[in-house]
Design an enzyme around this catalytic site. Sequence first.
Site, PDB file in Angstrom:
ATOM      1  N   TRP A 149     -26.452 -17.921  21.280  1.00  0.00           N
ATOM      2  CA  TRP A 149     -27.853 -17.296  20.752  1.00  0.00           C
ATOM      3  C   TRP A 149     -28.798 -18.568  21.691  1.00  0.00           C
ATOM      4  CZ3 TRP A 149     -29.967 -21.196  18.394  1.00  0.00           C
ATOM      5  CH2 TRP A 149     -29.245 -21.551  17.910  1.00  0.00           C
ATOM      6  N   LYS A 173     -21.586  -9.429  26.377  1.00  0.00           N
ATOM      7  CA  LYS A 173     -21.623  -9.541  25.351  1.00  0.00           C
ATOM      8  C   LYS A 173     -22.839 -10.752  24.651  1.00  0.00           C
ATOM      9  CE  LYS A 173     -20.292  -9.905  20.337  1.00  0.00           C
ATOM     10  NZ  LYS A 173     -21.524 -10.843  19.832  1.00  0.00           N
ATOM     11  N   GLY A 226     -19.335 -20.609  22.792  1.00  0.00           N
ATOM     12  CA  GLY A 226     -19.165 -20.953  21.419  1.00  0.00           C
ATOM     13  C   GLY A 226     -19.136 -22.187  20.934  1.00  0.00           C
ATOM     14  N   GLU A 248     -16.136 -23.070  27.085  1.00  0.00           N
ATOM     15  CA  GLU A 248     -17.255 -24.322  27.004  1.00  0.00           C
ATOM     16  C   GLU A 248     -18.169 -23.720  25.762  1.00  0.00           C
ATOM     17  OE1 GLU A 248     -20.397 -26.324  26.501  1.00  0.00           O
ATOM     18  OE2 GLU A 248     -21.376 -24.343  26.959  1.00  0.00           O
ATOM     19  N   CYS A 282     -25.011 -27.753  22.875  1.00  0.00           N
ATOM     20  CA  CYS A 282     -24.152 -28.087  22.687  1.00  0.00           C
ATOM     21  C   CYS A 282     -23.483 -29.911  23.210  1.00  0.00           C
ATOM     22  CB  CYS A 282     -23.067 -27.014  23.315  1.00  0.00           C
ATOM     23  SG  CYS A 282     -23.200 -26.891  25.329  1.00  0.00           S
ATOM     24  N   GLU A 379     -19.970 -31.098  13.604  1.00  0.00           N
ATOM     25  CA  GLU A 379     -20.754 -30.602  14.582  1.00  0.00           C
ATOM     26  C   GLU A 379     -21.927 -30.151  13.724  1.00  0.00           C
ATOM     27  OE1 GLU A 379     -21.964 -28.607  18.731  1.00  0.00           O
ATOM     28  OE2 GLU A 379     -20.448 -27.837  17.344  1.00  0.00           O
TER      29      GLU A 379
END
Length: 487
Positions: A149, A173, A226, A248, A282, A379
Amino acid sequence: MRRFQHYIDGEFSDGEASYPSIDPASGAVWAEMPEAREGDVDRAVNAAERALYDGPWAGMTATQRGKLLYRLADLVAANAQILAELETRDTGKIIRETSAQIAYVAEYYRYYAGIADKIEGSYLPIDKPDMDVWLRREPIGVVAMVVPWNSQLFLSAVKIGPALAAGCTMVVKASEDGPAPLLEFARLVHEAGFPAGVVNIITGFGASCGAALGRHPKVAHVAFTGGPETARHVVRNSAENLASTSLELGGKSPFIVFADADLESAANAQVAGIFAATGQSCVAGSRLIVERSIKDRFVALLREKAEAIRIGAPLDMATEVGPLATKRQQDNIGALVDRSIASGARLVTGGRKIDGEGYYFPPTILDCDDVASPSLIEEFFGPVLSVVSFETEAEALRLANDTRYGLASGLFTQNLTRAHRLMKGIRAGIVWVNTYRAVSPIAPFGGFGLSGHGREGGMAAALDYTRTKTIWLRTSDDPIPDPFVMR
């Protein structure tokens, strides 16, 4: 309430089910999203396969594909504000960033439009005098693209652009958490004139949609962005169809500041690296590794900047930090901050979710010197910075590489020879020197370790969506000699 649809085989349609989408700024339902399940996935993949081999796309020249990509780029640029408002509404990412980022996304499609007819084969100087041998680069096949997202129009462009340039077809997707901008982007794909089935865009949940897509027997490659845990499921699923993968993933990026750095510039870069996009990036520079002699001064400067950040409604252009995308994310960040403080980390600022409507969490700084804090390892995907200090260059490098991730890194120093030593030693796919969070379609993007493999951006990404075919042509008119001897 707005209602969105899937885009499959050139048509807009409802999913097998639907679900509500939540506005993270208010916590209220604002739209209804289609939910793809296995039947929708199968229909989309079959449409992509037909388009790959039997439709007009299969007969297009590379130059024609490039012209369609140029058209798509123009439409993205023209509709950037509409897409930005949808992304802000559905994910909480501030309009100040989505507006600029989506306008720049058009450049990715323009870059790959230009690359479409630059993907070349090669002639091999083979060691047999009666043979000519050359290599063709052909599309790898139907590509499954799974996009998160956050920054989804950017993170889809770095997949869709090179795959279309290479001649692939795809099923994209969108994340179930905030798919509105990608579902709206499908209308631009349609308007640009791509043949039916070339680009299919759906959304749905991992178990009923993502898994079915990743293991579909007609999918040749899975491009995923993700987290590492979901990536493990993607890789396990790919064992069913032996699809290749590009991953990634996340990061725990080091941000190294030496005493000779321009501290004001470094502080602004650190704010951009961890508090911009509410830390939901990220490449977030979530581990500040600062020379001990300037630690107190630099952290005080960061605290001043963090506490001056304007937190507010994401659709307000003056807002600098908006809400997190989901309540789940807000709860996870709060719990990790609490665990870190319990382990001995010292709270400098922030640290508690903001009461009221929406999923807000303030810019937070944790001093983790001499503490085994989980905030240095896990994270957050949120606006939380963990600080440690160093005495020597070797110690700085050791701390930078003390992570299972390896996506991005920042290095701030005026010493050119030191910068060259460290940029070689840092184990990360990206090293930003005296800057941070800069991107371009020309530059490859990706990491090592738990940050994944493969690269997005540059010519290398387009080649990743091709496979080579070796062609042998015998040039002699003489009869083939002994058939029992390999030539």
